[in-house]
Design a protein around this motif. Structure first.
Motif, mmCIF file in Angstrom:
data_model
loop_
_atom_site.group_PDB
_atom_site.id
_atom_site.type_symbol
_atom_site.label_atom_id
_atom_site.label_comp_id
_atom_site.label_asym_id
_atom_site.label_seq_id
_atom_site.Cartn_x
_atom_site.Cartn_y
_atom_site.Cartn_z
ATOM 1 N N VAL A 54 0.839 -1.198 0.000
ATOM 2 C CA VAL A 54 0.000 0.000 0.000
ATOM 3 C C VAL A 54 0.878 1.254 0.000
ATOM 4 C CG1 VAL A 54 -1.670 1.314 1.364
ATOM 5 C CG2 VAL A 54 -1.994 -1.133 1.033
ATOM 6 N N LEU A 55 1.945 1.249 0.779
ATOM 7 C CA LEU A 55 2.841 2.414 0.795
ATOM 8 C C LEU A 55 3.591 2.571 -0.532
ATOM 9 C CD1 LEU A 55 4.174 2.189 4.448
ATOM 10 C CD2 LEU A 55 2.524 3.817 3.503
ATOM 11 N N LEU A 56 3.933 1.453 -1.149
ATOM 12 C CA LEU A 56 4.556 1.523 -2.479
ATOM 13 C C LEU A 56 3.575 2.107 -3.491
ATOM 14 C CD1 LEU A 56 7.025 0.852 -4.245
ATOM 15 C CD2 LEU A 56 5.976 -1.376 -4.659
ATOM 16 N N SER A 57 2.317 1.708 -3.400
ATOM 17 C CA SER A 57 1.323 2.277 -4.313
ATOM 18 C C SER A 57 1.105 3.762 -4.013
ATOM 19 C CB SER A 57 0.010 1.506 -4.234
ATOM 20 O OG SER A 57 -0.601 1.702 -2.986
ATOM 21 N N ALA A 58 1.221 4.165 -2.752
ATOM 22 C CA ALA A 58 1.110 5.586 -2.418
ATOM 23 C C ALA A 58 2.226 6.382 -3.072
ATOM 24 C CB ALA A 58 1.141 5.778 -0.903
ATOM 25 N N MET A 59 3.432 5.812 -3.094
ATOM 26 C CA MET A 59 4.544 6.499 -3.741
ATOM 27 C C MET A 59 4.296 6.625 -5.252
ATOM 28 S SD MET A 59 8.561 5.490 -3.792
ATOM 29 C CE MET A 59 8.331 4.151 -4.949
ATOM 30 N N ILE A 60 3.803 5.575 -5.866
ATOM 31 C CA ILE A 60 3.531 5.612 -7.310
ATOM 32 C C ILE A 60 2.428 6.623 -7.614
ATOM 33 C CG2 ILE A 60 2.628 4.236 -9.232
ATOM 34 C CD1 ILE A 60 4.111 1.832 -7.958
ATOM 35 N N SER A 66 -1.308 12.651 -8.129
ATOM 36 C CA SER A 66 -2.556 12.689 -7.359
ATOM 37 C C SER A 66 -2.232 12.625 -5.864
ATOM 38 C CB SER A 66 -3.450 11.515 -7.764
ATOM 39 O OG SER A 66 -4.608 11.491 -6.984
ATOM 40 N N LEU A 67 -2.007 13.782 -5.271
ATOM 41 C CA LEU A 67 -1.632 13.827 -3.858
ATOM 42 C C LEU A 67 -2.756 13.403 -2.906
ATOM 43 C CD1 LEU A 67 0.680 16.952 -3.761
ATOM 44 C CD2 LEU A 67 1.286 14.545 -3.853
ATOM 45 N N VAL A 72 -4.411 9.194 1.030
ATOM 46 C CA VAL A 72 -5.313 8.135 1.486
ATOM 47 C C VAL A 72 -4.549 6.817 1.593
ATOM 48 C CG1 VAL A 72 -7.317 6.738 0.822
ATOM 49 C CG2 VAL A 72 -7.426 9.229 0.652
ATOM 50 N N CYS A 73 -3.719 6.512 0.615
ATOM 51 C CA CYS A 73 -2.923 5.274 0.659
ATOM 52 C C CYS A 73 -1.945 5.278 1.834
ATOM 53 C CB CYS A 73 -2.179 5.072 -0.656
ATOM 54 S SG CYS A 73 -3.235 4.509 -1.987
ATOM 55 N N VAL A 74 -1.316 6.411 2.105
ATOM 56 C CA VAL A 74 -0.396 6.505 3.247
ATOM 57 C C VAL A 74 -1.161 6.299 4.549
ATOM 58 C CG1 VAL A 74 1.050 8.107 4.556
ATOM 59 C CG2 VAL A 74 1.342 7.904 2.093
ATOM 60 N N LEU A 75 -2.346 6.870 4.642
ATOM 61 C CA LEU A 75 -3.159 6.692 5.843
ATOM 62 C C LEU A 75 -3.557 5.227 6.028
ATOM 63 C CD1 LEU A 75 -4.659 7.980 8.231
ATOM 64 C CD2 LEU A 75 -6.623 8.212 6.709
ATOM 65 N N VAL A 76 -3.970 4.566 4.952
ATOM 66 C CA VAL A 76 -4.338 3.146 5.032
ATOM 67 C C VAL A 76 -3.115 2.307 5.412
ATOM 68 C CG1 VAL A 76 -5.074 1.142 3.665
ATOM 69 C CG2 VAL A 76 -6.318 3.304 3.493
ATOM 70 N N GLY A 77 -1.961 2.603 4.831
ATOM 71 C CA GLY A 77 -0.733 1.886 5.172
ATOM 72 C C GLY A 77 -0.343 2.082 6.628
ATOM 73 N N ALA A 78 -0.478 3.310 7.127
ATOM 74 C CA ALA A 78 -0.153 3.583 8.532
ATOM 75 C C ALA A 78 -1.114 2.850 9.468
ATOM 76 C CB ALA A 78 -0.193 5.084 8.801
#
Length: 183
Positions: A54-60, A66-67, A72-78
């Protein structure tokens, strides 16, 4: 090929079986008198692996521009990382102050003065915390006032499934802590 970490693990098992040889000599530190089981560690490892994806997808997504989606992806990963770490802390912790039962969403602490007895009992227990129940052993804490606490540990939870000797050892250590500090 010798694997030194396996012999160290067996030595830790031998020392943990004796009450006086717990990892800390200071009774004021909160400690778990047993190691987390393979089911609990495996589940936490799967959540950490999913969190890395999920964090890798947040980076991509962030590199694509699309910030809000990346946030949202960083929040889900955390949240997944926090869940995995909390899952590893679930269990029974003891100190000279009392007995602490850590669950996923709450923690309950009972001082030793409020504990009447700690004993094992045959009863229906939940299998890996799921709604399905099977016949097994549970460690029960009876309080001096009020209803007994729900089963602290069972031989079918994530720490002791298919490890009956570890359950017996942990129950004996918890009973010894209660006997020593209750008086």
């Amino acid at each position: 090929m010798p694997l030194p970490f396996l012999t160290a693990d067996r030595e830790l098992d031998t020392r943990a079986a004796e009450y006086a040889a717990l990892p800390h000599d200071e009774p004021d530190h909160w400690r778990r008198p047993y190691r987390p089981g393979p089911w609990r560690v495996g589940t936490a490892a799967v959540f950490l692996l999913l969190a890395s994806f999920v964090l890798l997808s947040a980076m991509i997504i962030a590199m694509a521009g699309s910030l809000p989606g990346a946030a949202v992806c960083v929040l889900v990963g955390a949240l997944m990382i926090a869940f995995a770490l909390r899952l590893l802390r679930v269990g029974i912790w003891v100190s000279a102050h009392g007995l602490r039962q850590v669950n996923l969403l709450r923690t309950a602490t009972e001082p030793w003065s409020a504990v009447a007895s700690v004993r094992t009992r045959q009863q229906p227990v939940r299998w890996l915390g799921l709604p399905r129940t099977v016949q097994g052993q549970a460690l029960i804490v009876e309080r001096t006032q009020g209803a007994p606490l729900r089963a602290l540990i069972t031989d079918h939870n994530g720490d002791f499934l298919s490890r009956p000797e570890s359950f017996e050892r942990a129950a004996d250590v918890l009973e010894a802590w209660a006997a020593e500090h209750r008086d």
